[in-house]
Design a protein around this motif. Sequence first.
Motif, PDB file in Angstrom:
ATOM      1  N   LYS A 101      15.507  22.286 -25.215  1.00  0.00           N
ATOM      2  CA  LYS A 101      14.245  21.583 -25.479  1.00  0.00           C
ATOM      3  C   LYS A 101      14.395  20.085 -25.223  1.00  0.00           C
ATOM      4  O   LYS A 101      13.567  19.484 -24.528  1.00  0.00           O
ATOM      5  CB  LYS A 101      13.798  21.818 -26.917  1.00  0.00           C
ATOM      6  N   LEU A 102      15.441  19.480 -25.777  1.00  0.00           N
ATOM      7  CA  LEU A 102      15.637  18.041 -25.607  1.00  0.00           C
ATOM      8  C   LEU A 102      15.869  17.662 -24.148  1.00  0.00           C
ATOM      9  O   LEU A 102      15.358  16.654 -23.664  1.00  0.00           O
ATOM     10  CB  LEU A 102      16.797  17.570 -26.481  1.00  0.00           C
ATOM     11  N   THR A 103      16.619  18.492 -23.422  1.00  0.00           N
ATOM     12  CA  THR A 103      16.874  18.204 -22.009  1.00  0.00           C
ATOM     13  C   THR A 103      15.599  18.361 -21.185  1.00  0.00           C
ATOM     14  O   THR A 103      15.326  17.556 -20.288  1.00  0.00           O
ATOM     15  CB  THR A 103      17.982  19.106 -21.460  1.00  0.00           C
ATOM     16  N   LEU A 104      14.799  19.379 -21.494  1.00  0.00           N
ATOM     17  CA  LEU A 104      13.528  19.579 -20.790  1.00  0.00           C
ATOM     18  C   LEU A 104      12.580  18.404 -21.039  1.00  0.00           C
ATOM     19  O   LEU A 104      11.938  17.903 -20.110  1.00  0.00           O
ATOM     20  CB  LEU A 104      12.869  20.883 -21.230  1.00  0.00           C
ATOM     21  N   LEU A 105      12.502  17.956 -22.281  1.00  0.00           N
ATOM     22  CA  LEU A 105      11.635  16.817 -22.594  1.00  0.00           C
ATOM     23  C   LEU A 105      12.131  15.541 -21.922  1.00  0.00           C
ATOM     24  O   LEU A 105      11.334  14.748 -21.411  1.00  0.00           O
ATOM     25  CB  LEU A 105      11.557  16.611 -24.116  1.00  0.00           C
ATOM     26  N   GLU A 106      13.424  15.326 -21.916  1.00  0.00           N
ATOM     27  CA  GLU A 106      13.983  14.136 -21.286  1.00  0.00           C
ATOM     28  C   GLU A 106      13.745  14.148 -19.778  1.00  0.00           C
ATOM     29  O   GLU A 106      13.420  13.122 -19.180  1.00  0.00           O
ATOM     30  CB  GLU A 106      15.484  14.045 -21.585  1.00  0.00           C
ATOM     31  N   THR A 107      13.881  15.296 -19.162  1.00  0.00           N
ATOM     32  CA  THR A 107      13.646  15.419 -17.723  1.00  0.00           C
ATOM     33  C   THR A 107      12.195  15.128 -17.381  1.00  0.00           C
ATOM     34  O   THR A 107      11.898  14.481 -16.390  1.00  0.00           O
ATOM     35  CB  THR A 107      13.992  16.844 -17.248  1.00  0.00           C
ATOM     36  N   ARG A 108      11.308  15.574 -18.225  1.00  0.00           N
ATOM     37  CA  ARG A 108       9.876  15.416 -17.976  1.00  0.00           C
ATOM     38  C   ARG A 108       9.460  13.950 -17.982  1.00  0.00           C
ATOM     39  O   ARG A 108       8.642  13.524 -17.192  1.00  0.00           O
ATOM     40  CB  ARG A 108       9.093  16.185 -19.040  1.00  0.00           C
ATOM     41  N   ARG A 109      10.046  13.152 -18.849  1.00  0.00           N
ATOM     42  CA  ARG A 109       9.544  11.795 -19.003  1.00  0.00           C
ATOM     43  C   ARG A 109      10.450  10.705 -18.476  1.00  0.00           C
ATOM     44  O   ARG A 109      10.090   9.543 -18.551  1.00  0.00           O
ATOM     45  CB  ARG A 109       9.205  11.529 -20.453  1.00  0.00           C
ATOM     46  N   SER A 110      11.628  11.017 -17.973  1.00  0.00           N
ATOM     47  CA  SER A 110      12.559   9.969 -17.560  1.00  0.00           C
ATOM     48  C   SER A 110      12.688   9.866 -16.052  1.00  0.00           C
ATOM     49  O   SER A 110      13.260  10.743 -15.422  1.00  0.00           O
ATOM     50  CB  SER A 110      13.942  10.236 -18.137  1.00  0.00           C
ATOM     51  N   PRO A 111      12.188   8.781 -15.477  1.00  0.00           N
ATOM     52  CA  PRO A 111      12.470   8.547 -14.059  1.00  0.00           C
ATOM     53  C   PRO A 111      13.861   7.943 -13.911  1.00  0.00           C
ATOM     54  O   PRO A 111      14.484   7.530 -14.887  1.00  0.00           O
ATOM     55  CB  PRO A 111      11.393   7.540 -13.644  1.00  0.00           C
ATOM     56  N   VAL A 112      14.339   7.881 -12.708  1.00  0.00           N
ATOM     57  CA  VAL A 112      15.603   7.215 -12.417  1.00  0.00           C
ATOM     58  C   VAL A 112      15.275   5.783 -12.013  1.00  0.00           C
ATOM     59  O   VAL A 112      14.370   5.544 -11.220  1.00  0.00           O
ATOM     60  CB  VAL A 112      16.363   7.943 -11.288  1.00  0.00           C
ATOM     61  N   PHE A 113      16.007   4.818 -12.573  1.00  0.00           N
ATOM     62  CA  PHE A 113      15.781   3.408 -12.280  1.00  0.00           C
ATOM     63  C   PHE A 113      16.953   2.836 -11.498  1.00  0.00           C
ATOM     64  O   PHE A 113      18.090   3.225 -11.699  1.00  0.00           O
ATOM     65  CB  PHE A 113      15.613   2.599 -13.578  1.00  0.00           C
ATOM     66  N   THR A 114      16.655   1.912 -10.605  1.00  0.00           N
ATOM     67  CA  THR A 114      17.697   1.162  -9.916  1.00  0.00           C
ATOM     68  C   THR A 114      17.583  -0.300 -10.333  1.00  0.00           C
ATOM     69  O   THR A 114      16.492  -0.791 -10.618  1.00  0.00           O
ATOM     70  CB  THR A 114      17.566   1.252  -8.384  1.00  0.00           C
ATOM     71  N   TYR A 115      18.712  -0.955 -10.351  1.00  0.00           N
ATOM     72  CA  TYR A 115      18.761  -2.358 -10.723  1.00  0.00           C
ATOM     73  C   TYR A 115      18.910  -3.204  -9.473  1.00  0.00           C
ATOM     74  O   TYR A 115      19.773  -2.953  -8.641  1.00  0.00           O
ATOM     75  CB  TYR A 115      19.923  -2.614 -11.675  1.00  0.00           C
ATOM     76  N   ASP A 116      18.038  -4.191  -9.340  1.00  0.00           N
ATOM     77  CA  ASP A 116      18.108  -5.131  -8.222  1.00  0.00           C
ATOM     78  C   ASP A 116      18.656  -6.456  -8.754  1.00  0.00           C
ATOM     79  O   ASP A 116      17.940  -7.180  -9.469  1.00  0.00           O
ATOM     80  CB  ASP A 116      16.717  -5.327  -7.618  1.00  0.00           C
ATOM     81  N   PRO A 117      19.920  -6.790  -8.454  1.00  0.00           N
ATOM     82  CA  PRO A 117      20.505  -8.007  -9.017  1.00  0.00           C
ATOM     83  C   PRO A 117      19.862  -9.287  -8.480  1.00  0.00           C
ATOM     84  O   PRO A 117      19.921 -10.321  -9.130  1.00  0.00           O
ATOM     85  CB  PRO A 117      21.977  -7.920  -8.618  1.00  0.00           C
TER      86      PRO A 117
END
Length: 185
Positions: A101-117
Amino acid sequence: MALLKSGWLWRQTTILKRWKLNWCDLWIDGSLCFYKTDNRRELEQRVGLKTTCIDVHSGLECGGVSPPESNPRENLITVHLRGGSTLNLCANSEDESLAWKLTLLETRRSPVFTYDPYDDSYQAIPLNGYHTVYITPGAGPGTHQVVVQRDPFDGVTESIALGLLAGMAAGAAMRSFLWMPFFFC
């Protein structure tokens, strides 16, 4: 593509409401894939959670669903999808049900972010099947580095189509320009 969670889950069929044991893979792009066996050769169903998942319930929150034989209600997982449909799953234990459940919820709402220095900013990357994602341990405790590699052939067909269209437009313009002097004579 990075695999977030995998394992055996019972899945209730939509028409006959029978329970089938499937190997499940949850990928970082939100794809929940169901296979007949753990060798992943025969895909039975794929659900894109990033676009279709509304909410996930587990255990006693799953009202109106009967678990498969010899499994308690605490092992149930219900994934509510757009359009009013649901995906009923059952894990082998209550702890495993909560972890899914927690992994499914996290996948649903979490995009992947990149950092631009250079800008000192983070940007979200919309993931799809054309990206390859590598997750490695970062420099400090609790940090990770995420590297997203884009498929080099992603978007090639659009470029070819635009090139052909521009060539046809240029050819038509040149043809009409060459015929103009004859009309003025």
